[in-house]
Design a protein around this motif. Structure first.
Motif, short mmCIF file in Angstrom:
data_model
loop_
_atom_site.label_atom_id
_atom_site.label_comp_id
_atom_site.label_asym_id
_atom_site.label_seq_id
_atom_site.Cartn_x
_atom_site.Cartn_y
_atom_site.Cartn_z
N VAL A 149 6.59 1.25 13.81
CA VAL A 149 7.94 1.24 13.24
C VAL A 149 7.93 1.25 11.70
N GLY A 150 6.78 0.95 11.10
CA GLY A 150 6.73 0.71 9.65
C GLY A 150 7.34 1.81 8.81
N ASN A 185 8.71 -1.48 23.01
CA ASN A 185 8.74 -2.94 23.12
C ASN A 185 8.46 -3.56 21.77
N GLN A 237 10.61 -4.82 8.02
CA GLN A 237 10.06 -3.48 7.81
C GLN A 237 11.18 -2.47 7.61
N GLY A 288 0.83 -1.19 0.00
CA GLY A 288 0.00 0.00 0.00
C GLY A 288 0.87 1.25 0.00
N THR A 304 1.86 -10.97 13.81
CA THR A 304 2.22 -10.14 14.95
C THR A 304 1.03 -9.86 15.87
N HIS A 306 0.58 -8.66 9.86
CA HIS A 306 -0.34 -8.59 11.01
C HIS A 306 -0.91 -9.95 11.41
N SER A 361 -1.10 0.82 13.20
CA SER A 361 -1.71 -0.45 13.56
C SER A 361 -1.26 -0.92 14.94
N THR A 362 0.03 -0.91 15.17
CA THR A 362 0.54 -1.35 16.47
C THR A 362 0.13 -0.37 17.58
N GLN A 364 2.53 -6.17 6.07
CA GLN A 364 3.28 -5.92 7.30
C GLN A 364 3.33 -7.13 8.24
N1 MCN Z 1 5.88 -4.28 14.93
C1 MCN Z 1 6.43 -5.00 15.96
N2 MCN Z 1 6.80 -4.36 17.12
C2 MCN Z 1 6.65 -3.01 17.25
C3 MCN Z 1 6.12 -2.26 16.19
C4 MCN Z 1 5.72 -2.94 15.03
O1 MCN Z 1 6.60 -6.21 15.83
N3 MCN Z 1 7.01 -2.39 18.37
C5 MCN Z 1 5.39 -4.96 13.73
C6 MCN Z 1 3.86 -4.87 13.68
O2 MCN Z 1 3.23 -5.83 14.45
C7 MCN Z 1 3.58 -4.97 12.20
C8 MCN Z 1 4.78 -4.27 11.59
O3 MCN Z 1 5.82 -4.30 12.58
O4 MCN Z 1 3.51 -6.31 11.82
C9 MCN Z 1 4.48 -2.79 11.23
O5 MCN Z 1 3.79 -2.24 12.30
P1 MCN Z 1 3.41 -0.69 12.47
O6 MCN Z 1 4.62 0.10 12.65
O7 MCN Z 1 2.36 -0.62 13.50
O8 MCN Z 1 2.81 -0.25 11.06
P2 MCN Z 1 1.46 -0.72 10.38
O9 MCN Z 1 1.26 -2.13 10.63
O10 MCN Z 1 0.39 0.24 10.68
O11 MCN Z 1 1.88 -0.61 8.87
C10 MCN Z 1 1.82 0.62 8.19
C11 MCN Z 1 3.16 1.03 7.68
C12 MCN Z 1 2.96 2.08 6.66
S1 MCN Z 1 2.06 3.41 7.05
C13 MCN Z 1 3.41 1.91 5.39
S2 MCN Z 1 3.21 3.17 4.30
C14 MCN Z 1 4.04 0.68 4.99
C15 MCN Z 1 4.64 -0.06 6.13
O12 MCN Z 1 3.84 -0.12 7.17
N4 MCN Z 1 3.48 -0.03 4.01
C16 MCN Z 1 3.91 -1.32 3.82
N5 MCN Z 1 5.27 -1.20 5.80
C17 MCN Z 1 4.84 -1.92 4.72
N6 MCN Z 1 5.28 -3.18 4.52
C18 MCN Z 1 4.79 -3.89 3.47
N7 MCN Z 1 5.25 -5.14 3.28
N8 MCN Z 1 3.87 -3.38 2.62
C19 MCN Z 1 3.41 -2.12 2.76
O13 MCN Z 1 2.50 -1.63 1.93
#
Ligand code: MCN
Ligand code: CUM
Length: 798
Positions: A750-751, A677, A687, A261, A522, A519, A559-560, A517
């Motif tokens: 973190v994404g 964490n 990521q 996305g 995780t 989900h 999301s996280t 990502q």
């Molecule tokens: N995570 C974790 N521990 C944390 C933080 C995050 O293990 N402390 C893991 C989460 O559980 C999740 C992943 O890391 O599986 C990313 O988490 P998070 O930072 O919450 O981000 P989102 O899941 O909301 O993903 C969105 C973010 C965004 S905005 C873009 S843009 C993006 C990104 O993620 N787009 C992606 N990474 C991507 N990765 C893939 N493969 N494809 C996309 O389109």
């Protein structure tokens, strides 16, 4: 929050072997992806399905005199040709953008950017639809286009949005933040000031899968089901209902597997509306799927900020004030994807990781004859631009003061004991330990060694120069809170629904939608951690608005921070209920039942042998539930975060710049991240690798370009360059853990961190290689010709 045992212990991140927090559980979803069993929108085939092809304008600015659809209708297999007039009959000629603007679904009167949607051909298959589209004859009267924000704001610029009442020029809005007077006063009296002009070029999110949908109107049920490439299915359902007038309970949005996305799939696009309208009118399913060039040329772009940065400081490097002024190109419609109250997104975090007395920022946004957008591209709503600004300016200041850029950062960091920290622009940072991350990065990068090597090459007048770039960024992710953040009025909370089955496994449904990502893995880990269950016994569902709880979707790394928090809280609600069942099963008073996170058991206080797991309790909830209590073992949580989370990191990039060719080689690429964490270290690593690759693309090669006629000259992958494995160096990643104090499991997002943090580190490195000769800036993308020109400008070329 809601938890007597305070959540997982950050010091004990080895996990319990059940796939809880801190374990690098292999991704559950990968089995289907690597065996070719993913199910993407374009995989969906329905009986009697029709295909939609969009006729697009070759001109950037043109009035439409007439559209002749007759010859297209004569093509065998073409079922319908739609124009704005047809849509108007159903009140669907226009659609709202995410920023309260109104965009033509199909152009009614005047084309405002190249490849804008003019007509749609619906046919029995895709090839026929394409043949039909070629036969639609449009009579255009070509007008003068304007493609840059600066030109658009000139007094004699052609007026793009002449259909809007009261719109006399191409100006959209002015926005400012901070204390102008205080900031200006400090600039007046400061010993040192620096200023730099920099462009954050227009970028394209480039997911592997383009945008598309399959719309299926069921006249019997009077219900529409739309399989949609959506990062936010529920929000899109609400918007769909509002646009179409179909009641929301008769709209089902399904996001199946999504092939990336990166922000591209947050907005609603005309193709979706056309396909849905066609399905209702023709009473058959209609598929619309973009081609690659359509995706690059017309769907939400990112960045396109022209920025001036200024710092005021003392002679010994204490930064006192920051000032910035931005010119933003929003394209032909104001269709930026941001929480409504933030017209410039979270750009106001431009004070970064530094404790600065005063800050002021202003921004002007303009319409141009280019595709609309301003979606994030792996950046939490303009944080990328803000981080670029401040991290570049710190380097400019270091150069001016002849100070080491690491030293100047240390001098200005917000200190750990200052958290929670309120920034001069009113942002509330939750936690941070910036120096620790920088120290680790410097150690990993062998910083001192490369500084010596750099000096040696200069003294030897070597052909290849060494440059070292640092970025110590602060991100802000996890929107809400609902009181400050909303999308089209819908507050940005998120949700989780956990149901434990009688046989002891569980289904988690969440309001966010993964695009890659991980989900499904995780989020199951969060439940495994909280309920002491095995991660294998928890499945995660998302992306179907008929079954999942309402959520705002996945973007802004929320999301996280938000749905992850909802998941932990919902799990704790399940645990609370399980406790009374445990008491019943163990024949003890509920007050005497204790939860042991480590072993994942309830046990009777003082009698650890009398214990039971939630898996074992599940049967009791359905087959032997305590008298006076509801049967079942489920819970729902809607989580409105009290604050956002502020992940951070320090990246250090060492480059070798070839004085003869302008080519840049990465010698070393170190990324230290802190996302609080950590749920799954392997997923985090993935990521970060992906995001760093996108940061390299940004810094080195990506750019959506236009010529003076408004032709998109960067509209395919021959011209819009993406980095491949050839351009990506070996990344060395490290981490620190500073938990978020307000998040139930102490996690931050973190994404997006790597894409936010890395471009300034890379540019700083290239600039650093030439700084001894006086270079202060090189514009992105730093293609070899640009780098060579920068070398030549200071006499370093070979
Ligand atoms: N995570 C974790 N521990 C944390 C933080 C995050 O293990 N402390 C893991 C989460 O559980 C999740 C992943 O890391 O599986 C990313 O988490 P998070 O930072 O919450 O981000 P989102 O899941 O909301 O993903 C969105 C973010 C965004 S905005 C873009 S843009 C993006 C990104 O993620 N787009 C992606 N990474 C991507 N990765 C893939 N493969 N494809 C996309 O389109
Ligand atoms: Cu920042 S692009 Mo993401 O928000 O989908």
């Amino acid at each position: 929050q809601h938890d007597e045992d305070g959540g997982p212990d950050p010091e004990k991140h080895c996990g319990h072997g059940r796939g809880g927090m801190g374990e690098s559980v292999r991704r559950k979803e990968d089995k289907r992806f690597i065996t070719g069993r993913g199910n993407y929108v374009d995989d969906i085939k329905k009986p009697k399905m029709l295909h939609c092809e969009i006729v697009r304008s070759p001109h950037a600015h043109a009035r439409i005199n007439s559209i002749d659809t007759e010859r297209a209708m004569q093509v065998d297999g073409v079922v319908a040709v739609l124009t704005a007039e047809d849509l108007a009959a159903h009140d669907l000629a226009t659609m709202p953008t995410l920023m309260d603007d109104t965009q033509d679904v199909l152009v009614n009167d005047k084309v405002k950017f190249q490849s804008q949607e003019v007509a749609a051909v619906i046919a029995e298959d895709r090839y026929i639809a394409k043949d039909g589209a070629e036969k639609v004859a449009v009579d255009y009267e070509v007008l003068d286009p304007v493609v840059t924000a600066k030109d658009a704001l000139e007094a004699d610029a052609p007026l793009i949005r002449d259909e809007l009442e009261d719109q006399e020029d191409n100006h959209i809005f002015d926005w400012d933040v901070g204390d102008k007077e205080a900031t200006d006063a400090i600039f007046e009296e400061s010993e040192v000031t620096v200023k730099e002009q920099m462009e954050y070029q227009r970028l394209h999110p480039a997911p592997i899968e383009t945008c598309g949908c399959v719309a299926d109107w069921d006249p019997g049920k009077e219900k529409i089901t739309v399989h949609l490439t959506s990062q936010a299915p529920h929000a899109h359902r609400t918007l769909f209902s509002m646009v179409s007038g179909i009641p929301e309970h008769k709209v089902r949005i399904v996001s199946p597997d999504i092939g990336g996305g990166f922000g591209n799939k947050v907005p609603i696009y005309p193709g979706y509306v056309v396909a849905a309208a066609a399905s209702v009118v023709l009473e058959r399913p209609v598929k619309w799927m973009e081609e690659r060039s359509e995706n690059i040329q017309t769907t939400g772009f990112a960045r396109d900020y022209d920025m001036t940065g200024e710092l005021a400081a003392t002679k010994d490097g204490k930064i006192r004030a920051v000032r910035t002024d931005v010119l933003a190109n929003h394209g032909a419609y104001n269709a930026v994807a941001q929480p409504s109250k933030f017209p410039a997104g979270f750009f106001n975090i431009f004070t970064g990781s530094y404790d600065i007395e005063a800050a002021y920022g202003s921004l002007t946004a303009a319409f141009t004859n280019t595709a609309p957008g301003g979606v994030a591209y792996r950046c939490s709503f303009r944080v990328t631009e803000a981080v670029y600004l401040i991290e570049r300016m710190v380097k400019v200041l270091a150069h001016e003061l002849d100070m080491d850029p690491a030293e100047i950062r240390r001098k200005n960091f917000i200190q750990p004991e200052q958290f929670p920290y309120e920034s001069p622009t009113g942002w509330n940072y939750d936690s941070g330990d910036y120096e620790k991350a920088l120290d680790l990065a410097m150690e990993m990068a062998d910083y001192d060694h490369y500084r010596e090597e750099q000096q040696r090459r200069i003294e030897e007048d070597a052909d290849k120069l060494i440059g070292i770039g640092i970025s110590s960024f602060t991100e802000v992710v996890g929107a809400g809170p609902g009181k400050t953040c909303d999308i089209a009025g819908i507050e940005m909370f998120d949700s989780a629904d956990i149901r434990v089955n009688p046989t002891g496994n569980a289904v988690l449904r969440v309001g966010v939608q993964t695009q890659g990502q991980g989900h499904e893995t995780t989020f199951a880990q969060i439940v495994a951690e909280e309920l002491g269950m095995d991660v294998e016994n928890i499945s995660v569902e998302h992306g179907d608005t008929d079954t999942d709880p309402y959520g705002l979707g996945t973007y802004g790394s929320r999301s996280t921070p938000v749905a992850g928090a909802a998941t932990a809280v919902a799990a704790r609600k399940v645990r609370d209920k399980a406790k009374s069942i445990a008491a019943n099963e163990l024949e003890a008073a509920e007050e005497d039942i204790e939860w042991d996170r480590e072993s994942g058991h309830f046990h009777v206080a003082g009698a650890p042998d009398r214990s039971i797991t939630i898996t074992e309790i599940a049967a009791g909830a359905y087959m032997n539930h305590p008298a006076g209590e509801e049967p079942g073992l489920e819970a729902v949580d809607y989580y409105d975060p009290p604050e956002m989370t502020y992940p951070f990191g320090s990246y250090i990039v060492v480059v070798e710049v070839d004085r003869e060719t302008g080519a840049v080689d990465f010698e070393k690429f170190v990324a230290v991240d802190d996302c609080g964490n950590r749920i799954n270290p392997m997923v985090i690593e993935g990521q970060i690798h992906g995001g760093l690759a996108q940061g390299i693309g940004t810094a080195m090669m990506e750019h959506v370009t236009y010529d003076e006629n408004g032709n998109c000259t960067g509209g395919d992958f021959m011209n819009y360059l993406l980095p491949t494995s050839m351009e990506i160096p070996n990344f060395e990643t490290g981490y620190t853990v500073t938990p978020s104090p307000h998040h139930p499991i102490g996690a931050k997002g973190v994404g997006e961190s790597p894409t936010v943090g890395s471009p300034p580190a890379i540019v700083n490195a290239v600039v650093d290689a030439m700084a001894h000769a006086g270079t202060t800036h090189v514009e992105m993308p730093m293609t070899p010709d640009r780098v060579w020109a920068a070398l030549a400008e200071v006499g370093l070329e070979r």
